[in-house]
Motif scaffolding. Structure first.
Motif, PDB file in Angstrom:
ATOM      1  N   LYS A  57      71.929 -22.624  14.189  1.00  0.00           N
ATOM      2  CA  LYS A  57      72.104 -22.085  12.837  1.00  0.00           C
ATOM      3  C   LYS A  57      70.961 -21.123  12.526  1.00  0.00           C
ATOM      4  N   VAL A  58      71.316 -19.997  11.910  1.00  0.00           N
ATOM      5  CA  VAL A  58      70.322 -19.034  11.430  1.00  0.00           C
ATOM      6  C   VAL A  58      70.339 -19.175   9.914  1.00  0.00           C
ATOM      7  N   THR A  59      69.203 -19.599   9.327  1.00  0.00           N
ATOM      8  CA  THR A  59      69.174 -19.923   7.906  1.00  0.00           C
ATOM      9  C   THR A  59      68.268 -18.990   7.115  1.00  0.00           C
ATOM     10  N   ALA A  60      68.491 -18.984   5.814  1.00  0.00           N
ATOM     11  CA  ALA A  60      67.666 -18.179   4.904  1.00  0.00           C
ATOM     12  C   ALA A  60      66.322 -18.871   4.711  1.00  0.00           C
ATOM     13  N   SER A  61      65.257 -18.101   4.772  1.00  0.00           N
ATOM     14  CA  SER A  61      63.921 -18.662   4.578  1.00  0.00           C
ATOM     15  C   SER A  61      63.468 -18.542   3.126  1.00  0.00           C
ATOM     16  N   MET A  91      61.924  -7.245  -2.360  1.00  0.00           N
ATOM     17  CA  MET A  91      61.438  -6.981  -1.006  1.00  0.00           C
ATOM     18  C   MET A  91      62.589  -7.205  -0.033  1.00  0.00           C
ATOM     19  N   GLU A  92      62.637  -6.408   1.022  1.00  0.00           N
ATOM     20  CA  GLU A  92      63.629  -6.594   2.074  1.00  0.00           C
ATOM     21  C   GLU A  92      63.032  -7.515   3.126  1.00  0.00           C
ATOM     22  N   ILE A  93      63.745  -8.605   3.405  1.00  0.00           N
ATOM     23  CA  ILE A  93      63.254  -9.608   4.334  1.00  0.00           C
ATOM     24  C   ILE A  93      64.244  -9.738   5.489  1.00  0.00           C
ATOM     25  N   PRO A  94      63.839  -9.325   6.709  1.00  0.00           N
ATOM     26  CA  PRO A  94      64.752  -9.450   7.844  1.00  0.00           C
ATOM     27  C   PRO A  94      64.865 -10.907   8.294  1.00  0.00           C
ATOM     28  N   VAL A  95      66.086 -11.328   8.609  1.00  0.00           N
ATOM     29  CA  VAL A  95      66.333 -12.635   9.207  1.00  0.00           C
ATOM     30  C   VAL A  95      66.691 -12.346  10.654  1.00  0.00           C
ATOM     31  N   ASP A 107      78.241 -16.144   8.265  1.00  0.00           N
ATOM     32  CA  ASP A 107      78.762 -17.036   7.241  1.00  0.00           C
ATOM     33  C   ASP A 107      78.525 -16.572   5.812  1.00  0.00           C
ATOM     34  N   VAL A 108      78.062 -15.341   5.628  1.00  0.00           N
ATOM     35  CA  VAL A 108      77.832 -14.782   4.298  1.00  0.00           C
ATOM     36  C   VAL A 108      78.409 -13.370   4.252  1.00  0.00           C
ATOM     37  N   ALA A 109      78.532 -12.852   3.048  1.00  0.00           N
ATOM     38  CA  ALA A 109      78.992 -11.479   2.850  1.00  0.00           C
ATOM     39  C   ALA A 109      77.893 -10.693   2.146  1.00  0.00           C
ATOM     40  N   ASP A 118      70.117 -22.036   3.285  1.00  0.00           N
ATOM     41  CA  ASP A 118      71.545 -21.773   3.476  1.00  0.00           C
ATOM     42  C   ASP A 118      71.786 -21.159   4.855  1.00  0.00           C
ATOM     43  N   THR A 119      72.890 -21.540   5.494  1.00  0.00           N
ATOM     44  CA  THR A 119      73.249 -20.987   6.791  1.00  0.00           C
ATOM     45  C   THR A 119      73.817 -19.580   6.596  1.00  0.00           C
TER      46      THR A 119
END
Length: 124
Positions: A57-61, A91-95, A107-109, A118-119
């Protein structure tokens, strides 16, 4: 009784309101039932793969808004490659991808609000 659909922060709720002929004080008003969540709309075609399709899973930090989807489902990525760009506190935050692999699902739009943890995507 009238039924309404109210959307709050992207979540739709079905609310039923009873019509009465007289004006009552708040103390005399019947207790309102907790709103039930309405079914969510299907995700856009770009996010069509099922949520949780991958093992990683790649989640929001941070909480924020999805500014841009950089990767797409089926795309091969290397560790550190951008998958999603979040906007939080202007701020732009790269995941980034935590490992080499293939993006199994997004899993997001774009424009969606997300909370910490959140995933956002899954990988294989």
């Amino acid at each position: 009784m009238k039924s309404y659909t109210i959307t709050v922060n992207g979540t739709a709720y079905e609310v039923t309101v009873e019509e009465t002929g007289s004006v009552s004080t708040p103390a005399a008003a019947p207790a309102a039932a907790a709103p039930k969540a309405a079914p969510k709309a299907a995700p856009k075609a770009a996010a069509a793969p099922a949520a949780g399709a991958g093992a990683v899973k790649v989640t929001a930090s941070v909480p924020g808004k999805v500014l841009k989807l950089v990767a797409s489902a089926g795309q091969a990525v290397k560790a550190g490659d951008n998958i999603v760009i979040l906007e939080s506190m202007k701020m732009e935050i790269p995941v980034v991808a935590p490992q080499d692999g293939t993006v199994a699902s997004i899993d997001v739009a774009e424009g969606a609000s997300v909370e910490n943890g959140d995933t956002l995507a899954t990988m294989n």
